[in-house]
Structure formats: structure tokens, C-alpha cells
Design an enzyme around this catalytic site. Sequence first.
Site, mmCIF file in Angstrom:
data_model
loop_
_atom_site.group_PDB
_atom_site.id
_atom_site.type_symbol
_atom_site.label_atom_id
_atom_site.label_comp_id
_atom_site.label_asym_id
_atom_site.label_seq_id
_atom_site.Cartn_x
_atom_site.Cartn_y
_atom_site.Cartn_z
ATOM 1 N N HIS A 265 0.815 -1.213 0.000
ATOM 2 C CA HIS A 265 0.000 0.000 0.000
ATOM 3 C C HIS A 265 0.850 1.265 0.000
ATOM 4 O O HIS A 265 0.482 2.263 -0.621
ATOM 5 C CB HIS A 265 -0.927 0.016 1.215
ATOM 6 C CG HIS A 265 -2.244 -0.644 0.965
ATOM 7 N ND1 HIS A 265 -3.253 -0.042 0.253
ATOM 8 C CD2 HIS A 265 -2.712 -1.862 1.321
ATOM 9 C CE1 HIS A 265 -4.291 -0.852 0.186
ATOM 10 N NE2 HIS A 265 -3.995 -1.974 0.816
ATOM 11 N N GLU A 333 -4.600 -4.474 12.405
ATOM 12 C CA GLU A 333 -5.776 -4.183 11.576
ATOM 13 C C GLU A 333 -6.216 -5.465 10.864
ATOM 14 O O GLU A 333 -7.349 -5.921 11.012
ATOM 15 C CB GLU A 333 -5.413 -3.102 10.551
ATOM 16 C CG GLU A 333 -6.521 -2.792 9.562
ATOM 17 C CD GLU A 333 -6.044 -1.925 8.402
ATOM 18 O OE1 GLU A 333 -6.906 -1.300 7.766
ATOM 19 O OE2 GLU A 333 -4.833 -1.896 8.117
ATOM 20 N N HIS A 334 -5.336 -6.048 10.071
ATOM 21 C CA HIS A 334 -5.595 -7.311 9.382
ATOM 22 C C HIS A 334 -4.738 -8.397 10.021
ATOM 23 O O HIS A 334 -3.541 -8.213 10.229
ATOM 24 C CB HIS A 334 -5.202 -7.233 7.899
ATOM 25 C CG HIS A 334 -5.899 -6.174 7.122
ATOM 26 N ND1 HIS A 334 -7.139 -6.339 6.546
ATOM 27 C CD2 HIS A 334 -5.505 -4.914 6.791
ATOM 28 C CE1 HIS A 334 -7.489 -5.232 5.901
ATOM 29 N NE2 HIS A 334 -6.509 -4.352 6.034
ATOM 30 N N HIS A 426 -34.417 15.581 42.067
ATOM 31 C CA HIS A 426 -34.604 14.186 41.694
ATOM 32 C C HIS A 426 -35.585 13.514 42.664
ATOM 33 O O HIS A 426 -36.484 12.772 42.251
ATOM 34 C CB HIS A 426 -33.259 13.432 41.750
ATOM 35 C CG HIS A 426 -32.366 13.637 40.561
ATOM 36 N ND1 HIS A 426 -31.842 14.851 40.229
ATOM 37 C CD2 HIS A 426 -31.893 12.746 39.641
ATOM 38 C CE1 HIS A 426 -31.069 14.721 39.159
ATOM 39 N NE2 HIS A 426 -31.087 13.448 38.779
#
Length: 440
Positions: A265, A333-334, A426
Site C-alpha cells: 500500500h 488491523e488485518h 430528583h
Amino acid sequence: MTKVSFHELATLDASQRAALLRRSETDLSSFMDRARPIIEAVRTEGDAALARFGRELDRADITEDRLKATEAEFDAAFDLVDKDVIGAIRFGIDNIRRFHEEQKPEAMWLKEMRPGAFAGDRFTPIKSVALYIPRGKGAFPSVTMMTAVPAVVAGVPDLAIFTPPSPDGSVDAATLVAARLAGVETVYKCGGAQAVAAAAYGTETIKPALKIVGPGSPWVVAAKRLLSGVIDPGLPAGPSEAVIFADDTVHGGLAALDLLIEAEHGPDSSAYLVTHSRRVAEEALAALPDHWARMTEQRVAFSSAVLGGAYGGVVLTPSLEESYRFVNDYAPEHLEILSTDPFAHLGKITEAAEILMGPHTPVSIGNFGLGPNAVLPTSRWARTYGPLSVTDFVKRSSIGYVTASAYPEFAHNARLLARYEGFSSHEHAVSSVRDAYLPK
């Protein structure tokens, strides 16, 4: 021949081991400093800044009136892309759609917590999302498929793709094909930090979005961080990274083949072969030259820079347990589990965004359309984030409904805790003060 980084884990000290876990984008300070003026220019100048940065940074022939892809450009793309490639895009989109349809949560669920008291969740689409498709190191119709399909499945009404222009000012034709087939017809020709800024602030041409998703360069990651108070930056997806885990049942040449997938890449990617088998490590190192001989010059340059640098190579561990430990520490990631029995290892690995198992499931198949999403968290964010999914394009609202018969028990317990925490309003809201207003 490229010298591949080889790390024998048993010989490394703690600091050397820690260095193997770093990614190229660990320190983004220089990118953030340079991204700030780009972001400010887009915020104040709008389209003019986008066109200027397109010419200066992307070296593209782009003008303000050409920032948005036209219908004619979409139509022409189907003539420019080979029919077989269009078929592969259709194949991938079909699988990705099927997977994400199964993943889609039911619109609302409501369960009875106690008699007469109901609680649940409702899921509604985010109104507008920007989809970032990188371009600097190639064309990525696959990323268009992975981002657009789950967004369309989720029912996001306002979707726009942002992608850097080609030198002639066009958009990659296959990206336009994938966009239209996925169901997105709005594509803007801008990338980098300026695209994130345009998605966040909007311009004369571009409508601002509530969220941006998709992987990108360190410029994109830096801009997302800087603009996180303006636009939801989505999961942290930066430069590609992969770990190829191999046991001693496979050939190292196969591990080397898959090690190159994400390494090609770009030089900022990360890729390691992790194995306890010296045979596998040596076979992988021996096979790499033959694999490189089949690749293009640019991809050889990218992958050799990664495997010979600080963010890639071969890691030889002393045992299977140490291989598991390294993978979990790295949180890739992978992840590929290369083994003839991958399920034997699966239970030992918990920190990975994507796990592809066995010799017939390389990252290529995951990236191009097995079904699960290939837009994944990087830089060890797999420890807390998962892959992009339909749920990234919807928001969840809690639903509660208490009937008159169930109210007294809940009111009693709420009063006790409200009083203990010191919140008088409350407490009063579930006291006799309320009882006077309730329907009789």
C-alpha cells in the site's frame, strides 16, 4: 536485493520489543501543525480553498465549478471500466450487502424489566455521513464498496463521498461505478485534510456532515483529530497494517506472498510475518525475491521499504504462545492465521480487527468482497474498536416506559438514591409532589 528486517524475539529487550509495536502514524504532531492552516482556509474560504489545494497538493486540474462529480461523469464511468471489473464490483457489493443486512440491528426492542416496566433500544440512521475514499497510492473502489454499502443498508439519508481528484480533475472511474452500484450519487473531488474540513464545516458546494468514516493518510488522520469537536471522526483508520501469523503446517513462501499484500500500500504501512518456525521464516525470506519479480516497480518499492524498515519484516518467536502474545500486543488491523487448522489458534488471539483463517483466505479476498468490512481500526485501536459496520451509521436511543402499576416500586427506590446523593429535585420528582399531578 532488499534486506528484510529480521527480528528474533527471544533476543530483544523490552524497549526493542516495544519498538516493533509502533506504527508510522504514532506521532502526528508535524501533520497536525501543517493541517491547521489548511483547515482554517477551508473554513473561511470554502470552495476557493478546496480548488486551490486540489491544484497545489493533488496536482489536479480542478476549479471551483468542478468540485462535484456530474451525472455525465457517472454515466461515462461505466463505459471506461472493463465489464469484468464491473462484474467483480457487483459481486463484492452483493456479498458486502448480504453481510451487513444480517448485521443490521432491529429497529427497536422493548423488554419487560419488571411487571409493568419496560426498557429497550431504538436505532435510527445518522442524518448525514461523509465517506472518505483515499487515492494517493492507488484507486480504491473497494473502499467505496466497504463504506457506502453499510451506510445505505443503515438508511443514512444524506451520503457523500470525498476522494482526491486525478491530475485531469476527474474521479477514478471504478470508484464512480462502485458508488452508483452501492447507492451513492454524490461525490466530491477533494482529499486530505481539506476534505475532512469541508465535511466538517461545509462550503458553497458541500453540505456539512455529522460524521466522517473511511481510511486515509496521516494528513486525514490528523485532520480528523483536530476536528473531532466539530465532526464525529469515526473509527481510527490510518495507513494499512497486517500481521501474517503462521504455524509450522504451511510453507513460508505462502506466508511471504500474503505478507506483501498490505505492505504494497505504501511506505507508511506496517506488515509482519510472525512465526515460531525457523523453517517458515527462512522459506519466506527466500521466496520474497520471486514474489517481488512479479510485482510492478512502484509496489516493489513500497513493500520493500516496509519490510526493510522499522514497521515490518519477519518476527521469529521462541514458541506458539509467544506468537499469540506478540499478535495480541500488536493488535493488528488485518490478521491472517495461516495454518491447516486455523481454528486451533483462534481462541488464543483476542486483539485483532479482522481475522482471516486458513490458506484460502488471504487479505485480498477480505479486502475485495468476502462480506465483512475491510475498513478497520489501525495503530492498536483494535483493542477497543471493531470493523466499520452498520452500527457506525446508526445511533441508539434508550426507550423506557413505566406503567402506573409499576411506578410506586421504582419511585421508592429512586427517592432513596436521590436523597443519598443529595439531589432534592430528583427526589421530589418521584415523591408525593408528583402524585398530586398524576392522572387519577
